[in-house]
Design a protein around this motif. Structure first.
Motif, short mmCIF file in Angstrom:
data_model
loop_
_atom_site.label_atom_id
_atom_site.label_comp_id
_atom_site.label_asym_id
_atom_site.label_seq_id
_atom_site.Cartn_x
_atom_site.Cartn_y
_atom_site.Cartn_z
N MET A 116 2.02 1.66 -3.46
CA MET A 116 0.97 2.24 -4.28
C MET A 116 0.84 3.74 -4.03
O MET A 116 0.71 4.53 -4.97
CB MET A 116 -0.35 1.55 -3.96
CG MET A 116 -1.56 2.24 -4.50
SD MET A 116 -2.99 1.20 -4.21
CE MET A 116 -4.30 2.35 -4.48
N MET B 105 -9.38 4.43 -4.83
CA MET B 105 -8.41 3.37 -4.58
C MET B 105 -7.35 3.78 -3.57
O MET B 105 -6.92 2.99 -2.74
CB MET B 105 -7.71 2.98 -5.90
CG MET B 105 -8.62 2.32 -6.88
SD MET B 105 -9.44 0.95 -6.08
CE MET B 105 -11.06 1.16 -6.70
N ILE B 106 -6.89 5.03 -3.65
CA ILE B 106 -5.80 5.43 -2.75
C ILE B 106 -6.33 5.61 -1.33
O ILE B 106 -5.64 5.27 -0.35
CB ILE B 106 -5.06 6.69 -3.27
CG1 ILE B 106 -3.71 6.81 -2.58
CG2 ILE B 106 -5.86 7.93 -3.07
CD1 ILE B 106 -2.80 7.79 -3.24
N LEU C 207 1.39 6.53 -6.88
CA LEU C 207 0.33 7.47 -7.24
C LEU C 207 0.75 8.91 -7.01
O LEU C 207 0.34 9.82 -7.72
CB LEU C 207 -0.93 7.18 -6.43
CG LEU C 207 -1.87 6.14 -7.00
CD1 LEU C 207 -3.14 6.09 -6.17
CD2 LEU C 207 -2.22 6.47 -8.44
N LEU D 25 -8.71 3.82 -0.16
CA LEU D 25 -8.83 2.41 0.23
C LEU D 25 -7.48 1.88 0.70
O LEU D 25 -7.37 1.19 1.72
CB LEU D 25 -9.35 1.60 -0.96
CG LEU D 25 -9.60 0.12 -0.77
CD1 LEU D 25 -10.74 -0.10 0.20
CD2 LEU D 25 -9.93 -0.54 -2.09
N ALA D 26 -6.43 2.24 -0.06
CA ALA D 26 -5.09 1.77 0.28
C ALA D 26 -4.65 2.30 1.64
O ALA D 26 -4.10 1.56 2.46
CB ALA D 26 -4.10 2.19 -0.79
N TYR E 64 0.84 -1.20 0.00
CA TYR E 64 0.00 0.00 0.00
C TYR E 64 0.87 1.24 0.00
O TYR E 64 0.55 2.25 -0.61
CB TYR E 64 -0.96 -0.03 1.19
CG TYR E 64 -1.86 -1.22 1.12
CD1 TYR E 64 -2.88 -1.27 0.18
CD2 TYR E 64 -1.67 -2.32 1.94
CE1 TYR E 64 -3.69 -2.37 0.07
CE2 TYR E 64 -2.49 -3.43 1.86
CZ TYR E 64 -3.49 -3.45 0.92
OH TYR E 64 -4.29 -4.54 0.81
#
Lengths: 307, 327
Positions: free
Chosen positions: A289, B125-126, A293, B128-129, A286
């Protein structure tokens, strides 16, 4: 030390391949239809359960796998007809919520049909045993088979997407679905094909994973979230991105998990280390990610033509 | 983020509905005792706690148009800090509340600053992450029970007094916090800041070209929303006397979104009604069958497919038909 590292890398690849099979369908469905399908993980779970059921029933791994795939496909198409079809032109919020409701239902239905206890199915005899990789390093044949099957499917997928007319339409759809529709392509049929294909891939991943994982309700949710991480890192709508990102996530997760215990143990006792590292290592992907991002909001390998 | 515009609710309905809800809640314990249904007080306390969290989500989801799928993390931070401080013997609200507010503000500012760089699906999504990160971090809290969670051996105190131990006092404290949160968020919504926030939801480009700092407005709302959710977390931990990573699981975040939607996006009092509806359906169905989720899931789907505007929209349509609508 080296041998442990090699085994962990292979484990990471094997996890990555499974993730790719789930993420490929997810990224296609999302890329082409702009549809967030939280219930995609459900297909993975159904694949696993059906594989356990049919392999036990027929006594043959290959037959059971084929039957599981067929039934998973039928269920997937049924859900598309009943639920998903009505959500394509809705807002993302509606899609998230409705597919969330579907997850609750299918998880519970699975519990009602097969019970809450984890199931398992033995590795087929012709794929059991281990391969010797140098001195003292043994690696199960079945896990190699997963990696090989996954690579094979990835290759096939690449061929279809890059070299066939349908594949061309799918790529065009991922770039600009409305334009493709305006050019006279039956976009609903295209959606259906893409959806069926994604469903098959996720079901296949679940069925392949059934012999090495405990098959239990909710197993799809974990994989679903990992698959989302994969497609966001790889770039939404990009098959190539999903492939590389899946391997990356698989490796980071597996290696992080195996080495963080050793690192944490330097500070605490062994029992505490296992507990702490278990949680911390799950955070790595995570973190990855979030970093990706932050620097590349469109992912590392964004699909061409998509802004 | 594309979404159906919330239905226009008449100002009169928006004034009356919260008054009715709060009056009913204030009288509920009396009615419950008269009927000899004391356990309803506990259930309603839980409803109000989750309503506070849903309200705070409505600020960013309904008014701000930000689909955050990690809201449970804030509730989890509040709950865990309350539990940990009790565990360490300093569980007084005079300590807990400021600590939780600061923690949630920092967590919100940090995750918000990163997440709000993205839009649409990437934002979902982020968040959620980040929610998952918080979840696994809670699992890693070995000293505080790790995966198994932490049982509170006592409730938080207030200036040394164990006021939260009394069911009824606790009920009214929660009600007071709910009313305060509602007034705060409604005040924000009506202020210049609130108008700017809705403006950013409807047309961020135009707001930016008018000279508004879109990111800053959204981030401010995100942080405030998280701090309120953190307070709900403190109350939740004290209510259940238990905290576990499950409080932060992504399904919880999904449930908060559902509460806001069934209430009616952006209507604030609808979020309270939504939380109540959610918990009462859950309570009702789980009394019928252990497989209540098999009924609840399809209900959610049907709800999304066939309704617009949630409970608030439904009440608005109903009152309009009866001629009680527009002033």
């Amino acid at each position: 030390m080296i041998s442990l590292f090699i085994i962990q890398v292979l484990n990471g690849l094997q996890l990555g391949i499974l993730l790719f099979l789930v993420a490929a369908g997810l990224t296609l469905v999302f890329g082409v239809m702009d549809f967030i399908n939280l219930a995609h993980g459900v297909q993975y779970m159904l694949g696993a359960y059906l594989a356990v059921m049919f392999i036990t029933l027929t006594g043959s791994f290959a037959l059971g796998l084929a039957a599981a795939l067929a039934v998973a496909l039928v269920i997937g198409l049924g859900l598309e007809y009943l639920v998903f079809r009505h959500l394509y032109d809705r807002s993302h919020l509606d899609q998230v919520l409705a597919t969330f409701g579907l997850i609750l239902f299918v998880n519970q239905a699975v519990k009602m049909i097969w019970g809450a206890a984890p199931l398992s199915v033995p590795v087929p005899e012709w794929l059991s045993g281990s391969v010797v990789l140098g001195d003292g390093i043994l690696y199960p044949v079945y896990r190699f088979a997963i990696i090989a099957a996954g690579l094979l499917v990835a290759g096939l997928l690449w061929l279809i997407v890059e070299r066939t007319k349908t594949g061309m339409l799918v790529r065009a759809g991922a770039s600009n679905a409305r334009m493709v529709s305006a050019l006279g392509v039956d976009i609903n049929r295209l959606f259906m094909i893409v959806f069926a294909f994604g469903t098959m891939l996720a079901g296949f991943a679940g069925a392949m994973a059934a012999p090495i994982l405990s098959v239990e309700p909710g197993m799809g949710d974990t994989v679903l979230i990992l698959a989302f991480v994969v497609i966001v890192i790889g770039g939404i709508g990009s098959i190539r991105g999903a492939f590389f990102a899946a391997l990356l996530v698989g490796l980071v997760d597996t290696l992080g998990r195996s080495y963080s215990v050793d690192v944490v143990r330097l500070f605490t006792g062994p029992a505490a280390a296992r507990g702490i590292a278990g949680g911390l290592s799950s955070m790595f992907i995570y973190l990855l990610m979030a970093v990706v991002l932050f620097f590349r909001p469109n992912g590392l390998w964004p699909s061409r033509g998509r802004s | 983020m594309s979404g159906a515009p919330p239905p226009a609710l008449s100002p009169r309905l928006n004034r009356l509905a919260p008054l009715v809800i709060f009056a009913l809640l204030a009288l509920a314990p009396l009615v419950a005792h008269a009927l000899g249904a004391g356990h309803w007080v506990s259930l309603l306390t839980r409803v109000m706690i989750l309503a506070i969290a849903a309200l705070s989500l409505d600020l960013i989801l309904g008014l701000g148009g930000m689909v955050s799928f990690g809201h449970a993390a804030f509730v989890g931070i509040g709950a865990y800090m309350a539990g940990i401080l009790v565990h360490e013997g300093i569980g007084d609200l005079l300590v807990t509340v400021p600590v939780v507010l600061v923690c949630c503000a920092f967590y919100g500012a940090f995750t918000g600053a990163i997440s709000l760089r993205t839009q649409g699906v990437a934002f979902i999504m982020i968040t959620l992450a980040f929610g998952q990160m918080a979840y696994f971090f809670a699992q890693a809290l070995y000293r505080y029970g790790g995966d198994d969670g932490l049982t509170l051996n006592a409730r938080s105190t207030l200036a040394g007094f164990a006021v939260l131990n009394n069911k009824l006092v606790f009920f009214y404290i929660v009600l007071a916090v709910l009313v305060a949160s509602f007034l705060l968020i409604r005040g924000l919504a009506g202020s210049r800041f609130g108008r700017a926030l809705t403006g950013c939801r409807d047309n961020a480009t135009r707001m930016a070209s008018l000279g508004y700092d879109v990111l800053r407005i959204r981030l401010t709302a995100f942080v405030i929303s998280g701090m309120i959710a953190g307070v709900a977390g403190i109350l939740l931990a004290n209510h259940t006397e238990f905290v576990s990573p499950a409080y932060i699981a992504w399904q919880r975040s999904g449930e908060f979104i559902f509460m806001v939607i069934i209430g009616g996006l952006g209507s604030l009092w609808g979020a309270i009604a939504g939380a109540a509806a959610f918990l009462l359906i859950e309570e009702g169905l789980s009394g019928v069958t252990e497989h209540w989720k098999a009924i609840f899931g399809p209900l959610i789907i049907l709800f999304v497919l066939f309704t617009r505007g949630g409970i608030a929209g439904f009440v608005a349509r109903l009152t309009n038909r009866n001629g009680g609508g527009h002033d």
